[in-house]
Design a protein around this motif. Structure first.
Motif, mmCIF file in Angstrom:
data_model
loop_
_atom_site.group_PDB
_atom_site.id
_atom_site.type_symbol
_atom_site.label_atom_id
_atom_site.label_comp_id
_atom_site.label_asym_id
_atom_site.label_seq_id
_atom_site.Cartn_x
_atom_site.Cartn_y
_atom_site.Cartn_z
ATOM 1 N N GLN A 5 0.839 -1.196 0.000
ATOM 2 C CA GLN A 5 0.000 0.000 0.000
ATOM 3 C C GLN A 5 0.879 1.252 0.000
ATOM 4 O OE1 GLN A 5 -2.564 0.260 3.403
ATOM 5 N NE2 GLN A 5 -4.221 1.119 2.201
ATOM 6 N N PRO A 103 -10.230 6.838 3.759
ATOM 7 C CA PRO A 103 -9.805 5.676 4.553
ATOM 8 C C PRO A 103 -8.297 5.647 4.806
ATOM 9 C CG PRO A 103 -11.389 5.011 2.884
ATOM 10 C CD PRO A 103 -11.022 6.438 2.591
ATOM 11 N N ALA A 106 -7.441 8.414 7.281
ATOM 12 C CA ALA A 106 -7.931 8.050 8.621
ATOM 13 C C ALA A 106 -6.996 7.063 9.301
ATOM 14 C CB ALA A 106 -9.337 7.482 8.534
ATOM 15 N N SER A 107 -6.363 6.199 8.515
ATOM 16 C CA SER A 107 -5.434 5.231 9.109
ATOM 17 C C SER A 107 -4.098 5.869 9.481
ATOM 18 C CB SER A 107 -5.203 4.056 8.152
ATOM 19 O OG SER A 107 -4.398 4.456 7.049
ATOM 20 N N LEU A 133 -19.619 9.694 7.091
ATOM 21 C CA LEU A 133 -18.538 9.025 7.821
ATOM 22 C C LEU A 133 -18.994 7.681 8.359
ATOM 23 C CD1 LEU A 133 -16.787 11.754 9.970
ATOM 24 C CD2 LEU A 133 -15.936 10.603 7.938
ATOM 25 N N GLU A 135 -20.972 5.646 7.065
ATOM 26 C CA GLU A 135 -21.198 4.676 5.996
ATOM 27 C C GLU A 135 -19.923 4.039 5.472
ATOM 28 O OE1 GLU A 135 -23.122 7.180 3.138
ATOM 29 O OE2 GLU A 135 -25.076 7.021 4.135
ATOM 30 N N ARG A 136 -18.765 4.526 5.886
ATOM 31 C CA ARG A 136 -17.519 4.032 5.304
ATOM 32 C C ARG A 136 -16.388 4.110 6.309
ATOM 33 N NH1 ARG A 136 -15.358 8.833 1.673
ATOM 34 N NH2 ARG A 136 -14.204 7.094 0.853
ATOM 35 N N PRO A 137 -15.260 3.498 5.988
ATOM 36 C CA PRO A 137 -14.116 3.603 6.903
ATOM 37 C C PRO A 137 -13.660 5.051 7.018
ATOM 38 C CG PRO A 137 -13.731 1.897 5.242
ATOM 39 C CD PRO A 137 -14.971 2.638 4.834
ATOM 40 N N GLY A 138 -13.443 5.470 8.204
ATOM 41 C CA GLY A 138 -13.000 6.843 8.443
ATOM 42 C C GLY A 138 -12.810 7.071 9.918
ATOM 43 N N ARG A 140 -13.435 7.929 13.747
ATOM 44 C CA ARG A 140 -14.585 7.704 14.621
ATOM 45 C C ARG A 140 -14.546 8.592 15.852
ATOM 46 N NH1 ARG A 140 -16.572 6.436 10.710
ATOM 47 N NH2 ARG A 140 -17.309 4.417 10.086
#
Length: 175
Positions: A5, A103, A106-107, A133, A135-138, A140
Motif C-alpha cells: 500500500q 480511509p 484516517a489510518s 462518515l 457509511e464508510r471507513p473513516g 470515529r
C-alpha cells in the motif's frame, strides 16, 4: 499501512500532477507527505513539530476555509487552552467526507475535526457529514470546531448525542 500500500501511494504521489485529478492540491500534498514518510513513519506528529488537523464539513475544502479553523485555534489559545499550544504550529487540512482518500488518511492521521457553522442549517449539514462518515471507513473520533460563541447547549449537544447513539462516532465538544 502495509508495504504494498505504501509503495503504491509513493508511486501515485511521484507521478500525480500537483493538483491531482479530482483531488484538491492540499489533500494531494498530504498524501505525498505520507508517501515520502513511508510505512515506518509514526502516525502521530511529534510534540515539537507541526500538528496536522484533518477537518471535515467546511463549506468547501479550500485552504481559505482552513483559515477559519486556524482563527478558532488562535481564539482558543487566547482563552488559555494550553492544549492548543502554538496555533501557528497547526496544519489544517480540509477534506470532504466523500474523498476516496479518506480511509487511507484516517489510518494515518490521528487528529480529526468536524466544522459546525452557527446558522439555522448547521445541524443538517453537520449531520450529513457524520452520516457519510458512518457509511464508510473513516475517523470515529472528531473534535467539534465552530465559530466562537456557539453554546454547547442545543446544537452541539444534539450533534454529539446523535453521532454517538446512531453512528458510533465520538464528537468531542469543548464549547
Amino acid at each position: 499501512m502495509g508495504g504494498d500500500q505504501a509503495a503504491g501511494l509513493r508511486q501515485w504521489a511521484s507521478g500525480a500532477p500537483p493538483s491531482g485529478e479530482g483531488c484538491p492540491r492540499h489533500v494531494a500534498e498530504m498524501l505525498r507527505e505520507l508517501a515520502v514518510a513511508g510505512p515506518s513513519a509514526p502516525a502521530v506528529s511529534c510534540v515539537a513539530g507541526p500538528v496536522t488537523l484533518m477537518v471535515l464539513g467546511l463549506p468547501d475544502d479550500s485552504p481559505r476555509q482552513a483559515r477559519r479553523v486556524g482563527a478558532l485555534l488562535d481564539h482558543w489559545a487566547g482563552q488559555g487552552r494550553r492544549w492548543v499550544g502554538d496555533p501557528s504550529a497547526w496544519k489544517v487540512v480540509p477534506i470532504e467526507a466523500t474523498s476516496a482518500h479518506l480511509p487511507l488518511l484516517a489510518s494515518q492521521q490521528s487528529r480529526w475535526a468536524l466544522w459546525v457553522e452557527g446558522d439555522a442549517e448547521a445541524f443538517r449539514r453537520a449531520w450529513r457529514v457524520l452520516m457519510r462518515l458512518g457509511e464508510r471507513p473513516g475517523p470515529r473520533r472528531l473534535l467539534a470546531v465552530h465559530p466562537p460563541g456557539i453554546s454547547r447547549q442545543g446544537l452541539l449537544d444534539n450533534l454529539q448525542q446523535a453521532a454517538m447513539a446512531y453512528l458510533g462516532i465520538e464528537l468531542v465538544v469543548l464549547a
